[in-house]
Design a protein around this motif. Structure first.
Motif, PDB file in Angstrom:
ATOM      1  N   ARG A 409     -14.257 -33.973  17.313  1.00  0.00           N
ATOM      2  CA  ARG A 409     -14.318 -32.275  17.823  1.00  0.00           C
ATOM      3  C   ARG A 409     -12.648 -31.929  17.883  1.00  0.00           C
ATOM      4  NH1 ARG A 409     -18.834 -30.020  18.876  1.00  0.00           N
ATOM      5  NH2 ARG A 409     -20.834 -31.204  19.505  1.00  0.00           N
ATOM      6  N   GLN A 425     -17.289 -27.245  10.969  1.00  0.00           N
ATOM      7  CA  GLN A 425     -18.413 -27.446  12.138  1.00  0.00           C
ATOM      8  C   GLN A 425     -18.774 -28.986  12.202  1.00  0.00           C
ATOM      9  OE1 GLN A 425     -21.887 -25.569  10.666  1.00  0.00           O
ATOM     10  NE2 GLN A 425     -23.368 -26.923  12.145  1.00  0.00           N
ATOM     11  N   ASP A 427     -21.335 -31.147  14.017  1.00  0.00           N
ATOM     12  CA  ASP A 427     -22.539 -31.438  14.469  1.00  0.00           C
ATOM     13  C   ASP A 427     -22.982 -32.519  15.035  1.00  0.00           C
ATOM     14  OD1 ASP A 427     -25.449 -31.048  14.884  1.00  0.00           O
ATOM     15  OD2 ASP A 427     -25.960 -30.921  12.639  1.00  0.00           O
ATOM     16  N   ALA A 428     -22.997 -32.792  16.375  1.00  0.00           N
ATOM     17  CA  ALA A 428     -23.131 -34.037  16.867  1.00  0.00           C
ATOM     18  C   ALA A 428     -23.834 -33.740  18.391  1.00  0.00           C
ATOM     19  CB  ALA A 428     -21.823 -34.572  16.901  1.00  0.00           C
ATOM     20  N   VAL A 463     -18.712 -29.396   6.823  1.00  0.00           N
ATOM     21  CA  VAL A 463     -19.604 -29.965   8.156  1.00  0.00           C
ATOM     22  C   VAL A 463     -19.453 -31.416   8.343  1.00  0.00           C
ATOM     23  CG1 VAL A 463     -21.887 -30.226   8.777  1.00  0.00           C
ATOM     24  CG2 VAL A 463     -21.204 -28.190   7.685  1.00  0.00           C
ATOM     25  N   THR A 465     -21.030 -34.324  10.690  1.00  0.00           N
ATOM     26  CA  THR A 465     -22.112 -34.795  11.249  1.00  0.00           C
ATOM     27  C   THR A 465     -22.033 -36.049  11.837  1.00  0.00           C
ATOM     28  OG1 THR A 465     -23.381 -33.212   9.914  1.00  0.00           O
ATOM     29  CG2 THR A 465     -24.791 -34.890  11.376  1.00  0.00           C
ATOM     30  N   THR A 467     -24.359 -38.975  14.128  1.00  0.00           N
ATOM     31  CA  THR A 467     -25.518 -39.638  14.591  1.00  0.00           C
ATOM     32  C   THR A 467     -25.744 -40.857  14.769  1.00  0.00           C
ATOM     33  OG1 THR A 467     -26.374 -39.788  12.457  1.00  0.00           O
ATOM     34  CG2 THR A 467     -26.807 -37.699  13.326  1.00  0.00           C
TER      35      THR A 467
END
Length: 577
Positions: A409, A425, A427-428, A463, A465, A467
């Motif tokens: 981030r 963006q 996404d986490a 984006v 991401t 995970t």
């Protein structure tokens, strides 16, 4: 006395080095010595003499210089029988039972009585196959050496190997092939037809049409897979059926009347680059082991020329990328230095003017200096890592507790500040904490996000991401997706090489070509993997997998290093006091 002379003559005729036959004016055989019987393929003189006038040719057929059948009347003995003069020539013939070809020196001599009437014709046959074969081999060797010399000149004349190999194919058609084709593997490993030659331009167009309908990659030659030359002295219909499963293509190939072929790999420095194919059709030629050895010599020269040309192109590309790299690094270092100089000049002017600097302005200036020097330090660290990569040395990773979500981030916010055309963006989950070298992982994330911005000149969404792995929960999966220029398919296999960039951006968008190479080194030393998926014009997705784990035994740990640094700082302060 007469009987004695007859026995002596018989003995002489049986021991001469030639086959001897005698015919009467009607063409009937009156006499044949044992050598003539063997040469004509009969079991005995009685069997040969009992044959009709043309029976001596039942066992073999006369051939012309091109290997085509001749009529029996072409025999010198028959010419002498009808022409009334001595005739002598070399004949070529094929033994019907075995298919073996031989050569003989044949003479036909008419014998007349005192009144000038033809009594008999004496024909002699001397086998000169060895002499003819040796002469033909010598002539063929001379032709081949001349051809190789001409081909070598063609190959050395230019570094444009595609044009050169097309010229070699045309040379081959002039010398020893009805068809010649060149197939090369491109950078993506796909077999492509580079050139095809035939003396008839209409047939070349037919071959090109076949390539469009049936690309070489769909049915690659075995020689490409094995790296070994293939010789097919006789192309039988059974062979065609076994190697060409497509009925329509099989019918077309049958119509070409192929007789014999060779497929020779282009091998250079332990790699197979492609295949040279030679086919005999209209000429009726049958390739031999000698032809294959010659074709391999030609292929060896051609492969070396291709490899040298490609290496030259790679060197030229490397030099261009190096220049771009130096220009990019100089630019990246000059900008922060310029910022530091500007900050210093502002502070100096204020000191000169007022004798003091406002605390708020000084605090902002020092923060700017700190950020700028960090950027320069990161760039220098990257250059040091590149040097290690160049020398084949591993990085010295320093492990510490790191939250990849927070790290990503923060870097995303920094990269977002340099672009207004992109929306970055992240996404986490809330956090993903493990032990990694945070400074090196920051570089990986920063490089991938900056690449996404750089190679999406039209802007758009980017984006990131993060995970946990689905199949492997003990790892974290990071993906970075953009919808930019993408990477050409043939560049993908080598995109992680140093100074390697997509061919669609070289000269258009600046870059060093070392970011992905460094990112892979960092990720793999952490025990992870990095994969690039891309389609030109549709964008790129980079997937990084990192195990959580702990620092390997003996590896430097950030907390310990920081403790030693703090201890050193404390000692310095005490000494100063």
């Amino acid at each position: 006395m007469v009987e004695r002379l007859e026995n002596l003559l018989e003995s002489i005729l049986q021991h001469v080095a030639d086959g001897i036959v005698v015919r009467d004016p009607a063409g009937r055989l009156l006499y044949a010595n044992d050598l003539a019987v063997r040469m004509t393929g009969y079991a005995s003189a009685a069997e040969l003499l009992a044959a009709p006038p043309t029976g001596a040719l039942d066992k073999f057929e006369l051939l012309d210089d091109a290997g085509q059948p001749l009529p029996p009347e072409a025999l010198p003995g028959r010419l002498a029988l009808h022409g009334g003069t001595h005739t002598e020539t070399v004949i070529r013939y094929r033994i019907r039972e075995t298919g073996v070809e031989r050569w003989s020196l044949v003479a036909g001599t008419p014998i007349y009585d005192a009144a000038g009437n033809l009594q008999v014709v004496v024909s002699s046959f001397r086998d000169i196959t060895g002499e003819v074969t040796a002469r033909m081999q010598a002539e063929a060797a001379m032709v081949r050496q001349t051809f190789l010399a001409e081909a070598s000149q063609e190959l050395a004349a230019s570094l444009d190997y595609e044009t050169t190999l097309a010229a070699i194919a045309r040379l081959a058609v002039r010398q020893f092939a009805d068809w010649c084709s060149v197939d090369l593997l491109d950078e993506a490993g796909v077999l492509r037809r580079l050139a095809v030659a035939h003396v008839d331009p209409a047939k070349v167009e037919l071959a090109n049409e076949l390539v469009r309908r049936y690309p070489p990659a769909t049915n690659p030659p075995r020689a490409l897979q094995t790296g070994q030359a293939e010789l097919y002295p006789e192309i039988s219909d059974a062979l065609l059926q076994a190697s060409i499963p497509d009925p329509e293509l099989l019918a077309i190939i049958r119509g070409l009347g192929l007789k014999s072929s060779m497929a020779v790999p282009l091998n250079a420095r332990g790699r197979t680059l492609g295949v040279l194919s030679f086919i005999a059709a209209e000429s009726g030629r049958r390739y031999t082991a000698d032809d294959l050895a010659f074709a391999e010599q030609l292929a060896s020269r051609a492969a070396l020329a291709v490899e040298n040309a490609r290496l030259y192109q790679e060197v030229q590309q490397a030099l261009l990328t190096r220049d771009e790299f130096l220009a990019s690094v100089s630019h990246d270092l000059r900008n922060p230095l310029g910022a530091l100089k500007a900050t210093s000049q502002v502070l100096q002017r204020q000191l000169t003017r007022t004798g003091a600097v406002e605390p708020a302005r000084l605090h902002a200036a020092l923060a700017n200096v700190d950020t700028t020097t960090n950027r320069m330090a990161a760039l220098i660290d990257m250059l040091m890592d590149v040097a290690r990569l160049q020398l084949g040395q591993p990085l010295e990773l320093v492990y510490g507790q790191t939250d990849l979500v927070a790290l990503t981030r923060r870097i995303a916010e920094e990269v977002q500040q340099i672009t207004t055309h992109h929306q970055i963006q992240v996404d986490a989950a809330t956090e993903l904490v493990g032990e990694w070298d945070a400074r090196r992982i920051e570089r990986v994330v920063s490089n991938l996000l900056e690449n996404a911005v750089k190679y999406s000149p039209g802007g758009g969404a980017i984006v990131a991401t993060l995970t946990r792995g689905k199949d492997e929960p003990a790892e974290v999966v990071l993906t970075f997706e953009d919808h930019g220029l993408g990477i050409p398919e043939h560049d993908l296999p080598r995109i992680f090489e140093r100074f390697r960039r997509g061919s669609n951006v070289v000269g258009r968008i600046g870059g060093t070509g070392i970011g992905l190479a460094g990112a892979r080194q960092i990720v793999e030393q952490h025990g992870g993997t990095i994969v690039v998926e891309s389609r030109q014009g549709a964008g790129t997705t980079v997937t990084v997998r990192l195990p959580f784990g702990h620092a390997p035994a003996g590896a430097p740990v950030l907390s310990e290093i920081q403790a030693r640094r703090d201890e050193g700082s404390s000692k310095q302060e005490t000494s100063a006091t």
